[in-house]
Design a protein around this motif. Sequence first.
Motif, PDB file in Angstrom:
ATOM      1  N   VAL A 151      57.870 -12.283 -59.336  1.00  0.00           N
ATOM      2  CA  VAL A 151      58.391 -13.398 -59.342  1.00  0.00           C
ATOM      3  C   VAL A 151      58.232 -13.663 -57.765  1.00  0.00           C
ATOM      4  N   TRP A 152      57.863 -14.905 -57.314  1.00  0.00           N
ATOM      5  CA  TRP A 152      57.864 -15.263 -55.981  1.00  0.00           C
ATOM      6  C   TRP A 152      57.713 -16.768 -56.002  1.00  0.00           C
ATOM      7  N   ILE A 153      57.952 -17.432 -54.741  1.00  0.00           N
ATOM      8  CA  ILE A 153      57.668 -18.663 -54.353  1.00  0.00           C
ATOM      9  C   ILE A 153      56.859 -18.897 -53.328  1.00  0.00           C
ATOM     10  N   GLU A 154      55.762 -20.241 -53.531  1.00  0.00           N
ATOM     11  CA  GLU A 154      54.772 -20.094 -52.467  1.00  0.00           C
ATOM     12  C   GLU A 154      54.993 -21.819 -51.849  1.00  0.00           C
ATOM     13  N   ARG A 155      54.593 -21.859 -50.674  1.00  0.00           N
ATOM     14  CA  ARG A 155      54.104 -23.459 -50.263  1.00  0.00           C
ATOM     15  C   ARG A 155      53.279 -24.023 -51.128  1.00  0.00           C
ATOM     16  N   THR A 156      53.182 -25.296 -51.084  1.00  0.00           N
ATOM     17  CA  THR A 156      52.157 -26.106 -51.646  1.00  0.00           C
ATOM     18  C   THR A 156      51.463 -26.965 -50.588  1.00  0.00           C
ATOM     19  N   ASN A 157      50.295 -27.737 -50.839  1.00  0.00           N
ATOM     20  CA  ASN A 157      49.744 -28.557 -49.901  1.00  0.00           C
ATOM     21  C   ASN A 157      50.583 -29.711 -49.915  1.00  0.00           C
ATOM     22  N   LYS A 158      51.220 -30.378 -50.973  1.00  0.00           N
ATOM     23  CA  LYS A 158      52.046 -31.438 -50.778  1.00  0.00           C
ATOM     24  C   LYS A 158      53.309 -31.373 -49.960  1.00  0.00           C
ATOM     25  N   GLU A 159      53.400 -32.192 -49.077  1.00  0.00           N
ATOM     26  CA  GLU A 159      54.604 -32.544 -48.305  1.00  0.00           C
ATOM     27  C   GLU A 159      55.382 -33.454 -49.073  1.00  0.00           C
ATOM     28  N   ILE A 160      56.631 -33.272 -49.058  1.00  0.00           N
ATOM     29  CA  ILE A 160      57.597 -33.884 -49.649  1.00  0.00           C
ATOM     30  C   ILE A 160      58.387 -34.970 -48.886  1.00  0.00           C
ATOM     31  N   ASP A 161      58.291 -36.139 -49.052  1.00  0.00           N
ATOM     32  CA  ASP A 161      58.661 -37.206 -48.174  1.00  0.00           C
ATOM     33  C   ASP A 161      60.121 -37.298 -48.411  1.00  0.00           C
ATOM     34  N   SER A 162      61.081 -37.145 -47.564  1.00  0.00           N
ATOM     35  CA  SER A 162      62.743 -37.167 -48.027  1.00  0.00           C
ATOM     36  C   SER A 162      63.197 -38.646 -48.537  1.00  0.00           C
ATOM     37  N   LYS A 163      62.171 -39.532 -48.799  1.00  0.00           N
ATOM     38  CA  LYS A 163      62.591 -40.749 -49.316  1.00  0.00           C
ATOM     39  C   LYS A 163      62.314 -40.467 -50.857  1.00  0.00           C
ATOM     40  N   ARG A 164      61.487 -39.403 -51.152  1.00  0.00           N
ATOM     41  CA  ARG A 164      61.495 -39.399 -52.640  1.00  0.00           C
ATOM     42  C   ARG A 164      62.284 -38.193 -53.170  1.00  0.00           C
ATOM     43  N   LEU A 165      63.517 -37.901 -52.409  1.00  0.00           N
ATOM     44  CA  LEU A 165      64.421 -37.176 -52.952  1.00  0.00           C
ATOM     45  C   LEU A 165      65.606 -37.703 -53.084  1.00  0.00           C
ATOM     46  N   ILE A 166      66.086 -37.465 -54.300  1.00  0.00           N
ATOM     47  CA  ILE A 166      67.590 -38.091 -54.851  1.00  0.00           C
ATOM     48  C   ILE A 166      68.690 -36.913 -54.741  1.00  0.00           C
ATOM     49  N   ALA A 167      69.709 -37.385 -53.943  1.00  0.00           N
ATOM     50  CA  ALA A 167      70.629 -36.373 -53.948  1.00  0.00           C
ATOM     51  C   ALA A 167      71.897 -36.987 -54.966  1.00  0.00           C
ATOM     52  N   SER A 168      72.736 -36.170 -55.891  1.00  0.00           N
ATOM     53  CA  SER A 168      73.498 -36.621 -56.900  1.00  0.00           C
ATOM     54  C   SER A 168      74.456 -35.485 -57.054  1.00  0.00           C
ATOM     55  N   PRO A 169      75.561 -35.780 -57.851  1.00  0.00           N
ATOM     56  CA  PRO A 169      76.564 -34.661 -58.443  1.00  0.00           C
ATOM     57  C   PRO A 169      75.831 -33.702 -59.235  1.00  0.00           C
ATOM     58  N   ARG A 170      76.142 -32.369 -59.187  1.00  0.00           N
ATOM     59  CA  ARG A 170      75.702 -31.299 -60.041  1.00  0.00           C
ATOM     60  C   ARG A 170      76.215 -31.681 -61.405  1.00  0.00           C
ATOM     61  N   VAL A 171      75.359 -31.033 -62.408  1.00  0.00           N
ATOM     62  CA  VAL A 171      75.517 -31.149 -63.984  1.00  0.00           C
ATOM     63  C   VAL A 171      76.382 -30.138 -64.572  1.00  0.00           C
ATOM     64  N   GLY A 172      77.330 -30.666 -65.481  1.00  0.00           N
ATOM     65  CA  GLY A 172      77.800 -29.625 -66.200  1.00  0.00           C
ATOM     66  C   GLY A 172      79.019 -28.816 -65.696  1.00  0.00           C
ATOM     67  N   ILE A 173      79.613 -29.236 -64.562  1.00  0.00           N
ATOM     68  CA  ILE A 173      80.507 -28.461 -63.615  1.00  0.00           C
ATOM     69  C   ILE A 173      81.852 -29.413 -63.708  1.00  0.00           C
ATOM     70  N   GLU A 174      82.393 -30.165 -64.519  1.00  0.00           N
ATOM     71  CA  GLU A 174      83.551 -30.832 -64.503  1.00  0.00           C
ATOM     72  C   GLU A 174      84.540 -30.215 -64.050  1.00  0.00           C
ATOM     73  N   TYR A 175      84.623 -28.884 -64.386  1.00  0.00           N
ATOM     74  CA  TYR A 175      85.809 -28.083 -64.409  1.00  0.00           C
ATOM     75  C   TYR A 175      86.024 -27.840 -62.868  1.00  0.00           C
ATOM     76  N   ALA A 176      85.333 -28.080 -61.896  1.00  0.00           N
ATOM     77  CA  ALA A 176      84.993 -27.759 -60.593  1.00  0.00           C
ATOM     78  C   ALA A 176      86.033 -28.627 -59.751  1.00  0.00           C
ATOM     79  N   GLY A 177      86.781 -29.688 -60.338  1.00  0.00           N
ATOM     80  CA  GLY A 177      87.794 -30.096 -59.494  1.00  0.00           C
ATOM     81  C   GLY A 177      87.108 -31.193 -58.414  1.00  0.00           C
ATOM     82  N   ASN A 178      87.467 -31.566 -57.208  1.00  0.00           N
ATOM     83  CA  ASN A 178      87.031 -31.898 -56.126  1.00  0.00           C
ATOM     84  C   ASN A 178      85.582 -31.705 -55.819  1.00  0.00           C
ATOM     85  N   ASP A 179      84.949 -30.486 -55.945  1.00  0.00           N
ATOM     86  CA  ASP A 179      83.641 -30.027 -55.894  1.00  0.00           C
ATOM     87  C   ASP A 179      82.616 -30.590 -56.916  1.00  0.00           C
TER      88      ASP A 179
END
Length: 198
Positions: A151-179
């Motif tokens: 098992v390993w992880i590699e770089r790829t040729n494709k650069e990811i523009d930060s504009k293509r990244l969406i940040a949002s709350p995590r899934v399925g952790i309603e028990y975690a209070g404020n976090d």
Amino acid sequence: MLPRYFYLNDNVVDVARRLIGKLLVTEFGGVRTSGVIVETEAYCGRNDQACHANNGSRTPRTEVMYCEGGVGYIYLCYGIHHLFNVVTNKKDYADAVLIRGLEPVDGIETMLKRRKLPSLKRNLTAGPGALAQALGINYRDSGISLLGPQVWIERTNKEIDSKRLIASPRVGIEYAGNDAGLPWRFRLRDSRWVSPAR
DNA sequence: CTAACGATTCGCT
DNA sequence: GCGAATCGTTAGT
């Protein structure tokens, strides 16, 4: 193969962002399967109620989260699904990134067989349980090195523009209070390979 | 030892 | 959209 220092980063949220666009590869029994990471979630061992190892909680299961960054933390969820995480940070700092979505690249026939699916559709590798099954990852391999031959992880040729990244709350952790509201889930905008969850 | 539960998925309505 | 499936882990007795 990403080097050790990539995993030693002490900012797990930063690692979760950087993992988007990288290639996650497994090679079991000489068969290579892989996909580009399109969705991740960060879990921090300190002050994060959603994390299995929150605030120093050590159990047999979470012990591998305390390893030096660069191993896989894999655990069984709902008795059925094997969820794959990348352990980060230095030894005794229990941070990890959950891989939630992949765009299939290598070994698609093998992945279809493992998933018992007839043809390539988004459910092959969209969702954390689905992609782990497609890659042949088992919770009994928890602690496996990401600098080794299976098992390993590699770089790829494709650069990811930060504009293509969406940040949002995590899934399925309603028990975690404020976090539960922390925007620690990252996904590629417009990718059809992200998890079905909202 | 026992019981409650989960960082989900799939099939049926 | 809803509920069942399914079992290792965990905390509590």
